[in-house]
Motif scaffolding. Structure first.
Motif, PDB file in Angstrom:
ATOM      1  N   ARG A  72       3.024   9.798  13.868  1.00 27.23           N
ATOM      2  CA  ARG A  72       2.127   9.444  12.761  1.00 27.23           C
ATOM      3  C   ARG A  72       2.477  10.229  11.502  1.00 27.23           C
ATOM      4  O   ARG A  72       2.455   9.696  10.384  1.00 27.23           O
ATOM      5  N   ASN A 110       3.674   8.631   7.900  1.00 27.06           N
ATOM      6  CA  ASN A 110       3.042   8.965   6.628  1.00 27.06           C
ATOM      7  C   ASN A 110       4.051   9.536   5.633  1.00 27.06           C
ATOM      8  O   ASN A 110       3.987   9.254   4.427  1.00 27.06           O
ATOM      9  N   ASN A 111       4.997  10.334   6.132  1.00 23.66           N
ATOM     10  CA  ASN A 111       6.011  10.906   5.244  1.00 23.66           C
ATOM     11  C   ASN A 111       6.987   9.834   4.745  1.00 23.66           C
ATOM     12  O   ASN A 111       7.488   9.920   3.618  1.00 23.66           O
ATOM     13  N   ALA A 147       6.295   6.949   3.857  1.00 22.62           N
ATOM     14  CA  ALA A 147       5.687   6.242   2.726  1.00 22.62           C
ATOM     15  C   ALA A 147       5.990   6.921   1.400  1.00 22.62           C
ATOM     16  O   ALA A 147       5.884   6.293   0.345  1.00 22.62           O
ATOM     17  N   PRO A 181       5.518   1.615   6.626  1.00 26.24           N
ATOM     18  CA  PRO A 181       4.477   2.638   6.828  1.00 26.24           C
ATOM     19  C   PRO A 181       3.110   2.230   6.298  1.00 26.24           C
ATOM     20  O   PRO A 181       2.076   2.562   6.893  1.00 26.24           O
ATOM     21  N   VAL A 208      -0.202   2.155   8.773  1.00 21.62           N
ATOM     22  CA  VAL A 208      -1.380   2.992   8.515  1.00 21.62           C
ATOM     23  C   VAL A 208      -2.627   2.133   8.328  1.00 21.62           C
ATOM     24  O   VAL A 208      -3.695   2.416   8.906  1.00 21.62           O
TER      25      VAL A 208
END
Length: 570
Positions: free
Chosen positions: A361, A365-366, A368, A423, A427
């Motif tokens: 996860r 997130n990174n 993105a 991403p 999310v």
């Protein structure tokens, strides 16, 4: 009971300042967006309005020589007297500022430049003659001048009579418009034959060549190869006969379209002959009523949306860029949504919630926040040079060494942007899955449904609004990206659309045009900056409109799904 008087500390403690600050921030953002759209619309869409043409005598301040100026006022600015003096223009230094106008003079083939700056105090005898005309040409930009004569095969058929100027000019003008309509109809026939009919024949000829090459690579020999080559030669002969007939028809059309021409005078009195085949449209703005100008405005705006670009993308339309942008976004959406949903379902419903899942996860997130150009380099190296090259060797060996998928194209651009926006979809979908009540899942399982059936028939439909939210964010980001597309498929000018009538109809290997790259190219690579400036505004405004329409469509689908499954959430 005595009430306590409110204090500044209690006001801050109650949270009112933060509410007002948030409201102010939202208001400023909305005003900024509306202001940006207003600036883009005014500066871009006003370009298509048929402005009046001025004629004036212009004398450079401090000099005796004067010239006749014919043109269209594009912009007016204030400049200081110091700037004018430093440019060699004699003005009164006691006056702080002077007004300077930018005029579109056209006639680039005559003067070498179709724009010029003029100090307003140098103008005299300013007028708006109704006989001045604007010709939009396929090359060399606009032509400004007066109609003198209409020619057919080099012979005069209508001449403006100086003794009865107004009546004869109107008669010659109507003759010119009739012949221009004829030339435009012939041009459309030529364009249809060259782009569609002959284009289809060339495409089939190339397929036959590749088919014969494939037979040779497959080791076909002897009688079988001779029979296959004979069939190919028969098909090629039939195509050649069709091509010869079309070529003969084209030669006849070119003779017909080259029949008529006009002679017109420019601002310095020179007479120029112009073929009607080179003219796109003709207007007399000073003679037109407001209704006529509105009609001409809509025609030019429609042409901007539906025609191909000309003159290094500074003239004509941007339809290929609109088509390429929408096609790429749709393909990207089809690719990114299944992968994003599958990844989110696995992370939320199947993967054990441990260190590895949390690490994944964090990595998502990174991703993105990775710069888009990095995705472009990855797409170039992995999709094109690795996967594309292997596809060419495995499926298209007959086309080698010319690459088919081992070169930038629509497929790789869509995949690269799908990877870039993945991403966001993951999310958003995970957040939607997390909001589904646990009781709904347990109820489905208690009624005998399997976990897979629960996810596909209960969980995913309820999470579909969140999926659409992720898709909306993905479309908003992908449609405006330019940097990665420059590496994986976008070009300045594409000869044909990736969707046409030739099998397999959707050509994923073709390069395409994009509105974002078109803005970059016209704004920063164009040799004619002044001509390109309004098109930059118009294209930017259109890109915002296209993104908004795509987003509004996705929002409408999301709202429909939200209403449909609202009852299940309660």
């Amino acid at each position: 009971m005595q009430t306590q008087k409110p204090t500044l500390a209690s006001w801050f403690k109650g949270g009112s300042p933060w509410v007002w600050m948030n409201a102010a921030a939202v208001s400023v953002s909305i005003i900024a967006v509306i202001g940006l759209l207003f600036v883009l619309a005014v500066n871009g869409l006003s370009h298509f309005w048929p402005s009046n043409i001025i004629q004036a005598e212009y004398q450079i301040p401090g000099r005796e020589q004067s010239v006749t100026i014919i043109g269209e006022i594009v912009d007016t600015v204030d400049v200081s007297s110091e700037q004018l003096v430093s440019a060699g223009i004699a003005v009164d230094p006691s006056q702080a500022e002077y007004q300077r106008s930018l005029l579109k003079l056209g006639n680039r083939d005559v003067t070498g430049a179709d724009f010029g700056w003029f100090v307003d105090i140098g103008f005299s005898a300013l007028s708006y003659p109704e006989d001045l005309m604007v010709l939009e040409r396929r090359e060399w930009g606009n032509f400004y001048g007066r109609l003198v004569e209409v020619l057919e095969s080099g012979d005069s058929v209508a001449v403006v009579d100086a003794n009865a100027y107004e009546a004869s000019y109107e008669s010659v003008w109507q003759s010119f418009l009739q012949r221009l309509a004829r030339a435009e109809a012939i041009h459309e026939q030529i364009h249809s034959i060259e782009k569609h009919d002959i284009g289809a024949i060339n495409y089939e000829m190339e397929r036959l060549r590749l088919k014969q090459r494939k037979f040779e690579l497959d080791g076909l020999s002897g009688q079988a190869l001779a029979q296959a080559v004979s069939d190919i030669d028969a098909s090629r002969a039939l195509l050649n006969s069709e091509y010869a007939a079309l070529q003969e028809q084209l030669e006849q059309l070119y003779r017909e379209i080259g029949r008529d021409s006009i002679r017109a005078s420019v601002q310095d009195g020179q007479i120029r002959e112009i073929k009607l085949a080179h003219i796109v449209a003709a207007l007399r703005p000073n003679h037109m009523s407001m209704l006529d100008k509105m009609q001409a405005y809509m025609v030019k705006l429609w042409a901007f949306l539906t025609e191909d670009p000309r003159e290094a993308n500074t003239e004509g339309g941007i339809y290929p860029a609109i088509f390429g942008t929408v096609m790429m976004v749709l393909l990207m959406s089809v690719m990114v949504t299944p992968f994003g949903v599958i990844a989110a379902v696995y992370l939320r419903e199947y993967a054990s919630q441990g260190v590895i899942t949390r690490t994944i996860r964090i990595a998502v997130n990174n991703l993105a926040g990775v710069p888009s150009i990095v995705y472009g380099v990855f797409g170039l190296g992995f999709f094109i040079y690795f996967i594309g090259e292997h596809i060419d060797h495995a499926m298209f060996p007959e086309a080698l060494p010319s690459p088919t998928f081992g070169t930038p194209g629509l497929l790789w651009a869509s995949l690269t942007l799908a990877l870039l926006t993945l991403p966001v979809v993951i999310v958003a979908t995970e957040e939607g899955l997390a909001r589904i009540p646990r009781s709904v899942k347990e109820g489905s399982l208690a009624l005998g449904a399997t976990k897979f059936e629960t996810i596909t028939k209960v969980v995913l439909p309820m999470a579909s609004p969140a999926m659409m939210t992720g898709l909306i964010l993905a479309v908003a980001r992908a449609a405006g990206e330019v940097a990665p597309l420059m590496l994986v498929g976008v070009v300045k000018l594409a000869p044909s659309l990736p969707l046409d009538g030739n099998y397999p109809f959707l050509h994923l290997d073709q390069k395409f045009m994009h509105l974002g790259f078109h803005i970059y190219d016209v704004g920063f690579q164009s040799p004619n900056v002044e001509a390109a400036r309004p098109l930059v505004y118009a294209t930017a405004f259109l890109l915002v409109v296209v993104i908004a329409l795509l987003n509004f469509s996705a929002v409408a689908i999301r709202n429909h799904l939200r209403e449909k499954y609202k009852a299940l959430e309660h």
